[in-house]
Design a protein around this motif. Sequence first.
Motif, PDB file in Angstrom:
ATOM      1  N   ARG A 303       1.287  -1.353   0.059  1.00 59.83           N
ATOM      2  CA  ARG A 303       0.230  -0.278  -0.123  1.00 59.83           C
ATOM      3  C   ARG A 303       0.758   1.107  -0.200  1.00 59.83           C
ATOM      4  O   ARG A 303       0.612   1.748  -0.953  1.00 59.83           O
ATOM      5  CB  ARG A 303      -0.929   0.232   1.132  1.00 59.83           C
ATOM      6  N   ASN A 307       0.553   3.891  -3.469  1.00 65.33           N
ATOM      7  CA  ASN A 307       0.519   5.187  -2.774  1.00 65.33           C
ATOM      8  C   ASN A 307       1.804   6.525  -3.521  1.00 65.33           C
ATOM      9  O   ASN A 307       1.380   7.041  -3.921  1.00 65.33           O
ATOM     10  CB  ASN A 307       0.085   5.712  -1.345  1.00 65.33           C
ATOM     11  N   LEU A 327      -5.743  -4.086  -2.785  1.00 69.71           N
ATOM     12  CA  LEU A 327      -7.160  -4.088  -1.589  1.00 69.71           C
ATOM     13  C   LEU A 327      -7.792  -4.917  -1.889  1.00 69.71           C
ATOM     14  O   LEU A 327      -8.401  -5.797  -0.975  1.00 69.71           O
ATOM     15  CB  LEU A 327      -7.044  -2.820  -2.293  1.00 69.71           C
ATOM     16  N   ARG A 332     -10.294  -5.657   1.476  1.00 69.72           N
ATOM     17  CA  ARG A 332     -10.395  -4.687   2.153  1.00 69.72           C
ATOM     18  C   ARG A 332     -10.915  -3.788   1.019  1.00 69.72           C
ATOM     19  O   ARG A 332     -10.802  -3.961   0.062  1.00 69.72           O
ATOM     20  CB  ARG A 332      -9.032  -3.798   1.818  1.00 69.72           C
ATOM     21  N   THR A 334     -14.581  -2.270   0.606  1.00 68.33           N
ATOM     22  CA  THR A 334     -14.665  -1.288   0.558  1.00 68.33           C
ATOM     23  C   THR A 334     -13.419   0.006   0.041  1.00 68.33           C
ATOM     24  O   THR A 334     -14.333   0.030  -1.127  1.00 68.33           O
ATOM     25  CB  THR A 334     -14.672  -0.596   2.165  1.00 68.33           C
ATOM     26  N   GLU A 335     -12.716  -0.301   0.933  1.00 74.70           N
ATOM     27  CA  GLU A 335     -11.511   0.556   0.197  1.00 74.70           C
ATOM     28  C   GLU A 335     -10.502  -0.044  -1.660  1.00 74.70           C
ATOM     29  O   GLU A 335     -10.319   1.023  -2.241  1.00 74.70           O
ATOM     30  CB  GLU A 335     -10.106   0.442   0.694  1.00 74.70           C
ATOM     31  N   VAL A 338     -13.128   1.697  -3.645  1.00 72.17           N
ATOM     32  CA  VAL A 338     -12.976   3.452  -3.819  1.00 72.17           C
ATOM     33  C   VAL A 338     -12.275   3.979  -5.015  1.00 72.17           C
ATOM     34  O   VAL A 338     -12.029   4.256  -5.588  1.00 72.17           O
ATOM     35  CB  VAL A 338     -12.822   3.847  -2.318  1.00 72.17           C
TER      36      VAL A 338
END
Length: 461
Positions: A303, A307, A327, A332, A334-335, A338
């Motif tokens: 991550r 990023n 993710l 993960r 929900t992330e 997004v």
Amino acid sequence: MAISHVAAMAFERLSRLASIPALLLIAVTWLVSVAQASAQSLIRDPDIEHGLQELAFPVLRAAGLNTNRVRVLVVNDSVFNAFVIDYNTIYLNYGLILTVETPEMLQAVIAHEAAHIANGHLARRSENLRAAQRNAQLGTLLALAAAAAGGGEAAVGIAAGTQASALRSFLGHTRAEEASADRSAASYLRWAGISPRGMVDLHRKFAGQELLSEYRQDPYMRSHPTSRERLRAAESFLDQFGDKAKKNPNADYWFARVKGKLSAFLRSPTWTLRRAAEETDRDVRLMREASAYHQNRDLARARAAINGALEVRPDDPFFYELKGQILLENRRLTEAVVAYGAAVDMAPNNSLILAGYGRALLADGQTKKALQVLEKARARDYRNARLMRDLGSAYSQVGNNGMASAVTAERYALQGRLEDAGIHAKRAVAQLPEGSPGWQRAQDVLIASERFKKNKRRKRK
């Protein structure tokens, strides 16, 4: 990054190639047997495919081809090879991409394959198949189909014990086409402002090696001129026109990114992390590290790396897509939704990004929205078997068993499993309204399956 069975590719190749009705059953038989025997696959990744399109764009434009229609796809094969079967796709083995050392070398390969499309060689090969049909046995026809599909070694094996004269005649045509394609490719590179040294370096690196076969055949039994012949021709072109091309930073960047992403998923994480520091572009280095850490199941570092890449290129949909994949595969959800959503906002028509977004929505329980997104992705690219699996699951979850069966039938057909495809197609035809789009697609698969089974029974007699 996703891998889907090569039968999707073979089905498309031969559905177009076998426009000659008498060859249709032969083509279907060949695609199934080869797909099952070779277990090859396509490597589907939006970042890699975008990078290849960036590299291909000036070449395709110089060749007079539609830069929006002709795509470059990666075959999951370590052999140094590239080929075209239809007018809309250039196939590159990953072994070729990882072996070439400069973007100019890779663009020389793309230019050669683009020349086959632009020069009309595919149409002539169909004519050659039609001519061979009149005097060749079934085994030779299979070999010709394999040769036309870039089968190389497979074609030689199938041809054993058949009428060698028919095969010799067909490959004689393709051998001439290869020399013609090399000449055209050199011109495309010159017109596109790409150094022809890439073509010279390519042939020099592999001089004495044959790209399609290791068998020692006479020249008429090869589909390419020898590497040394091609090297001499490339050197002659370079001597005649010189090298006035300037280095292209855009090509250098996307070449590094394509190779970096591909190697990060195909080689060990240790190998990637050891060499990532050599990367000139910081975002490419971080992308490679993110991929390696992800394979090592180190979410925190993966991550942080992706990023970091997004800090360098905050509007890059493909870095967001990789973040979504990382993710999603770490649950993960929900992330992941997004991250994929951000990628879709930046690249709303990219079928592979849409497919990933739909997969994340499906995993997150947003089934109806996932279905809409997955159907949109399928409308843009039907060759993604993973997408078809997700789409079938979405239809099943909303209770539309007819469409679930139709999509499953298509997925099995793309994978070369025509008997299994026929079972699901029959279910879909029985459940869907007659004449509806899903019913028609299922009917097409059912017809192909029945033809395959009929031909299989005929061979047993």
